[in-house]
Design a protein around this motif. Structure first.
Motif, PDB file in Angstrom:
ATOM      1  N   HIS A   1       0.807  -1.107   0.061  1.00  0.00           N
ATOM      2  CA  HIS A   1       0.060  -0.224  -0.098  1.00  0.00           C
ATOM      3  C   HIS A   1       0.843   1.271  -0.017  1.00  0.00           C
ATOM      4  N   HIS A   2       0.431   2.114  -0.920  1.00  0.00           N
ATOM      5  CA  HIS A   2       1.123   3.446  -0.721  1.00  0.00           C
ATOM      6  C   HIS A   2       0.382   4.653   0.052  1.00  0.00           C
ATOM      7  N   MET A   3       0.841   5.036   1.123  1.00  0.00           N
ATOM      8  CA  MET A   3      -0.002   6.281   1.700  1.00  0.00           C
ATOM      9  C   MET A   3      -0.104   7.456   1.032  1.00  0.00           C
ATOM     10  N   HIS A   4      -1.148   8.204   1.356  1.00  0.00           N
ATOM     11  CA  HIS A   4      -1.637   9.292   0.912  1.00  0.00           C
ATOM     12  C   HIS A   4      -0.611  10.489   1.641  1.00  0.00           C
ATOM     13  N   ALA A   5      -0.252  11.735   0.964  1.00  0.00           N
ATOM     14  CA  ALA A   5       0.390  12.576   1.521  1.00  0.00           C
ATOM     15  C   ALA A   5      -0.574  13.555   2.331  1.00  0.00           C
ATOM     16  N   GLU A   6      -0.099  13.926   3.327  1.00  0.00           N
ATOM     17  CA  GLU A   6      -0.662  14.943   4.081  1.00  0.00           C
ATOM     18  C   GLU A   6       0.250  16.130   4.555  1.00  0.00           C
ATOM     19  N   TYR A   7       0.016  17.410   4.696  1.00  0.00           N
ATOM     20  CA  TYR A   7       1.118  18.358   5.185  1.00  0.00           C
ATOM     21  C   TYR A   7       1.132  18.631   6.503  1.00  0.00           C
ATOM     22  N   ILE A   8       2.249  18.585   7.243  1.00  0.00           N
ATOM     23  CA  ILE A   8       2.365  18.527   8.792  1.00  0.00           C
ATOM     24  C   ILE A   8       3.357  19.775   9.176  1.00  0.00           C
ATOM     25  N   GLU A   9       3.266  20.118  10.296  1.00  0.00           N
ATOM     26  CA  GLU A   9       4.285  21.092  10.994  1.00  0.00           C
ATOM     27  C   GLU A   9       4.338  20.548  12.166  1.00  0.00           C
ATOM     28  N   VAL A  10       5.830  20.354  12.605  1.00  0.00           N
ATOM     29  CA  VAL A  10       6.195  20.163  13.923  1.00  0.00           C
ATOM     30  C   VAL A  10       7.300  21.068  14.345  1.00  0.00           C
ATOM     31  N   SER A  11       6.866  22.006  15.121  1.00  0.00           N
ATOM     32  CA  SER A  11       7.656  23.118  15.482  1.00  0.00           C
ATOM     33  C   SER A  11       8.803  22.993  16.396  1.00  0.00           C
ATOM     34  N   ASP A  12       9.956  23.966  16.502  1.00  0.00           N
ATOM     35  CA  ASP A  12      10.936  23.722  17.577  1.00  0.00           C
ATOM     36  C   ASP A  12      10.102  23.862  18.916  1.00  0.00           C
TER      37      ASP A  12
ATOM     38  N   GLY B   1      10.927  12.006  32.477  1.00  0.00           N
ATOM     39  CA  GLY B   1      10.631  10.668  32.608  1.00  0.00           C
ATOM     40  C   GLY B   1       9.089  10.569  32.533  1.00  0.00           C
ATOM     41  N   ASN B   2       8.469  11.724  31.998  1.00  0.00           N
ATOM     42  CA  ASN B   2       7.251  11.577  31.765  1.00  0.00           C
ATOM     43  C   ASN B   2       6.530  10.967  30.583  1.00  0.00           C
ATOM     44  N   ARG B   3       5.354  10.604  30.274  1.00  0.00           N
ATOM     45  CA  ARG B   3       4.851  10.022  28.959  1.00  0.00           C
ATOM     46  C   ARG B   3       4.627  11.356  27.880  1.00  0.00           C
ATOM     47  N   VAL B   4       5.180  10.921  26.626  1.00  0.00           N
ATOM     48  CA  VAL B   4       4.422  11.637  25.500  1.00  0.00           C
ATOM     49  C   VAL B   4       3.323  10.898  25.028  1.00  0.00           C
ATOM     50  N   ILE B   5       2.051  11.809  25.142  1.00  0.00           N
ATOM     51  CA  ILE B   5       0.785  11.050  24.850  1.00  0.00           C
ATOM     52  C   ILE B   5       0.150  11.733  23.488  1.00  0.00           C
ATOM     53  N   ALA B   6       0.060  11.091  22.537  1.00  0.00           N
ATOM     54  CA  ALA B   6      -0.528  11.695  21.332  1.00  0.00           C
ATOM     55  C   ALA B   6      -2.057  11.686  21.321  1.00  0.00           C
ATOM     56  N   VAL B   7      -2.752  12.681  21.249  1.00  0.00           N
ATOM     57  CA  VAL B   7      -3.944  13.027  20.948  1.00  0.00           C
ATOM     58  C   VAL B   7      -4.338  12.699  19.479  1.00  0.00           C
ATOM     59  N   GLY B   8      -4.651  11.681  19.101  1.00  0.00           N
ATOM     60  CA  GLY B   8      -4.984  11.230  17.912  1.00  0.00           C
ATOM     61  C   GLY B   8      -4.084  10.650  16.956  1.00  0.00           C
ATOM     62  N   THR B   9      -4.694   9.899  15.852  1.00  0.00           N
ATOM     63  CA  THR B   9      -3.342   9.143  14.895  1.00  0.00           C
ATOM     64  C   THR B   9      -2.731  10.219  14.074  1.00  0.00           C
ATOM     65  N   THR B  10      -3.123  11.513  14.013  1.00  0.00           N
ATOM     66  CA  THR B  10      -2.598  12.587  13.310  1.00  0.00           C
ATOM     67  C   THR B  10      -1.434  12.999  14.049  1.00  0.00           C
ATOM     68  N   SER B  11      -1.583  13.231  15.351  1.00  0.00           N
ATOM     69  CA  SER B  11      -0.404  13.811  16.091  1.00  0.00           C
ATOM     70  C   SER B  11       0.820  12.673  15.948  1.00  0.00           C
ATOM     71  N   VAL B  12       0.279  11.222  15.998  1.00  0.00           N
ATOM     72  CA  VAL B  12       1.217  10.196  16.266  1.00  0.00           C
ATOM     73  C   VAL B  12       2.043  10.369  14.698  1.00  0.00           C
ATOM     74  N   ARG B  13       1.317  10.495  13.566  1.00  0.00           N
ATOM     75  CA  ARG B  13       2.256  10.630  12.119  1.00  0.00           C
ATOM     76  C   ARG B  13       3.065  11.880  12.369  1.00  0.00           C
ATOM     77  N   CYS B  14       2.462  12.941  12.908  1.00  0.00           N
ATOM     78  CA  CYS B  14       3.496  14.168  12.994  1.00  0.00           C
ATOM     79  C   CYS B  14       4.859  14.012  13.962  1.00  0.00           C
ATOM     80  N   LEU B  15       4.443  13.337  15.094  1.00  0.00           N
ATOM     81  CA  LEU B  15       5.581  13.153  15.948  1.00  0.00           C
ATOM     82  C   LEU B  15       6.533  11.948  15.254  1.00  0.00           C
ATOM     83  N   GLU B  16       5.915  10.877  14.891  1.00  0.00           N
ATOM     84  CA  GLU B  16       6.798   9.871  14.297  1.00  0.00           C
ATOM     85  C   GLU B  16       7.521  10.145  13.106  1.00  0.00           C
ATOM     86  N   THR B  17       6.749  10.887  12.131  1.00  0.00           N
ATOM     87  CA  THR B  17       7.522  11.467  10.868  1.00  0.00           C
ATOM     88  C   THR B  17       8.952  12.505  11.409  1.00  0.00           C
ATOM     89  N   ALA B  18       8.795  13.418  12.386  1.00  0.00           N
ATOM     90  CA  ALA B  18       9.704  14.304  12.865  1.00  0.00           C
ATOM     91  C   ALA B  18      10.701  13.368  13.639  1.00  0.00           C
TER      92      ALA B  18
END
Length: 350
Positions: free
Chosen positions: A222-233, A246-263
Motif C-alpha cells: 500500500h502507498h500512503m497518501h501524503a498530508e501536510y504537517i508542521e512540527v515546530s521547535d 521521565g514523563n509520557r508523550v501522549i498523542a491525541v489522535g493518529t494525526t499527532s502520531v504521524r506528526c511526531l513519528e515523522t519528525a
C-alpha cells in the motif's frame, strides 16, 4: 500481514452519526499494550489516568467547509470536495460528476463561485477559482458545507460547524477532523492544566484520503497518501523536556502520531515542515509516542493498522470485538480509546 487481518464486523447501528451533547461524556476503552488488559471508563476520567508532567500533543488544524455543490455549463450536477488549498485562488479537489471534467471546464458553484478545471494530479483535479473577493478559505467558510465522512450518511447541519471541530483549532486546512480531539472541552483542558499536565501542538491537515480503502491484499504494497504537517521547535522542545523528566508523550489522535513519528525518523525528534506519507503498521517501532488517545477506526483501514502497531494486533482486535459487544459508538462522532505502547521486546511477529 494481509489487509483481511484487520477486518471486523460492525453493526450499522453502532456508527455514530451525531455527536453526544457533551464532548467529554464519551466512553473510553483503555487497553494495556503489554498485557492486553482492558478497562471500560469514561472520557471525563482522563485526569485520573495522567500524571503531572505528562505531555499531551494536540493537532491544532481547523476543518474548512470544503464541500461545494454546483453544475457544469451543460447543466450536469457536480460535487466538489477540496482536498488541499494550494494558493489564495487554487486548490486540489475531488470532483464527482456524471463525466470527469476536462481542463478548461468551468463549474458554477454555490454562492456564485466559479472554478475552472486547469489540470489533473492522479485522482485529484487542479482548480482555479476565478471570481473571489478574497482568499479561497474565506469563500469556503461562507459558502461551503462541512465535509462529514461518507459513513455518516447524512447532510451536514449548522451544528456540525462547531461540533466537527476541536475547541483548540487554529490553523485552517483540514477536510476531516482530528477526531480524538473532539472529546476535549474547555473545562477538561483547564482541569488538566491545573494538575500540571503539559500541552503542546502540532499540525496535520487531514485529507479526504484518510477515508480511502486499502486496495491491495498485502499491506506492505500500500502507498500512503501524503498530508501536510508542521512540527515546530517549540513542540520538539516540549517532547524532549517530557522525556528528560521521565514523563509520557501522549498523542491525541493518529494525526499527532504521524506528526511526531515523522519528525522522529532520525531517532530524535526534529522540527519538520512539509508532506508526510508515513505508513505505520505492525512491525514498526515507535520512537516518540508512549500513549495514544484515539477513536475507533474503520475495518481494514490504515489507521487500524497504526493502532495495531502501537498496542499489538491481537490486543487491538480483541478490544474492538469487546467494544462491539459492549455497544460502543464508532468512528468520528463516536467513543474513544486510551492505548499504551507495546514494549519493543514484546512485539508480535509479523
Amino acid at each position: 500481514m494481509q489487509v483481511k487481518d484487520f477486518y471486523f464486523d460492525l453493526p450499522e447501528e453502532l456508527i455514530a452519526r451525531y455527536p453526544l451533547e457533551q464532548r467529554s461524556a464519551s466512553r473510553l476503552l483503555c487497553v494495556d499494550g503489554n498485557t492486553g488488559q482492558r478497562e471500560h471508563r469514561h472520557f471525563a476520567d482522563l485526569p485520573s489516568m495522567l500524571e503531572p508532567g505528562d505531555l499531551l500533543v494536540f493537532n491544532d488544524t481547523r476543518v474548512i467547509p470544503a464541500r461545494l455543490f454546483g453544475q457544469k455549463a451543460s447543466g450536469g450536477k457536480v460535487e466538489m470536495l477540496i482536498e488541499r488549498v494550494t494558493s489564495d485562488t487554487e486548490a486540489l479537489a475531488h470532483i464527482r460528476s456524471s463525466r470527469s471534467p476536462k481542463p478548461g471546464t468551468v463549474l458554477t458553484l454555490e454562492g456564485g463561485l466559479e472554478a475552472e478545471v486547469t489540470g489533473r494530479q492522479e485522482n485529484l483535479f487542479e482548480v482555479r477559482f476565478t471570481n473571489l473577493d478574497g482568499h479561497l478559505v474565506s469563500a469556503l467558510e461562507e459558502h461551503g458545507h462541512m465535509p462529514l465522512p461518507p459513513y455518516m450518511k447524512r447532510e451536514d447541519q449548522l451544528s456540525d460547524r462547531e461540533r466537527y471541530q476541536t475547541v483548540y483549532n487554529r490553523k485552517p486546512g483540514a477536510v476531516a477532523a482530528p477526531t480524538a480531539g473532539l472529546h476535549f472541552d474547555q473545562p477538561l483542558l483547564e482541569t488538566l492544566k491545573a494538575m500540571g499536565v503539559e500541552q503542546t501542538f502540532v499540525t496535520l491537515h487531514v485529507g479526504a484520503g484518510t477515508f480511502q480503502p486499502v486496495k491491495v491484499d498485502n499491506i506492505q504494497d500500500h502507498h500512503m497518501h501524503a498530508e501536510y504537517i508542521e512540527v515546530s521547535d517549540e513542540a520538539c522542545a516540549a517532547v524532549r523536556a517530557a522525556q528528560a523528566r521521565g514523563n509520557r508523550v501522549i498523542a491525541v489522535g493518529t494525526t499527532s502520531v504521524r506528526c511526531l513519528e515523522t519528525a522522529s525518523q532520525s531517532g530524535e525528534i526534529q522540527p519538520f515542515y512539509g508532506d508526510t506519507d508515513i505508513f505505520i503498521y505492525p512491525g514498526y517501532r515507535y520512537r516518540t509516542v508512549e500513549a495514544l488517545i484515539t477513536n475507533f477506526h474503520l475495518p481494514e483501514s490504515t489507521l487500524l493498522m497504526l493502532v495495531s502497531a502501537f498496542s499489538g494486533h491481537k490486543a487491538i482486535m480483541d478490544a474492538y470485538a469487546d467494544a462491539v459487544a459492549e455497544r460502543y459508538r464508532f468512528f468520528s462522532y463516536g467513543d474513544a480509546m486510551f492505548l499504551t505502547r507495546r514494549d519493543a521486546a514484546d512485539e508480535e511477529s509479523v
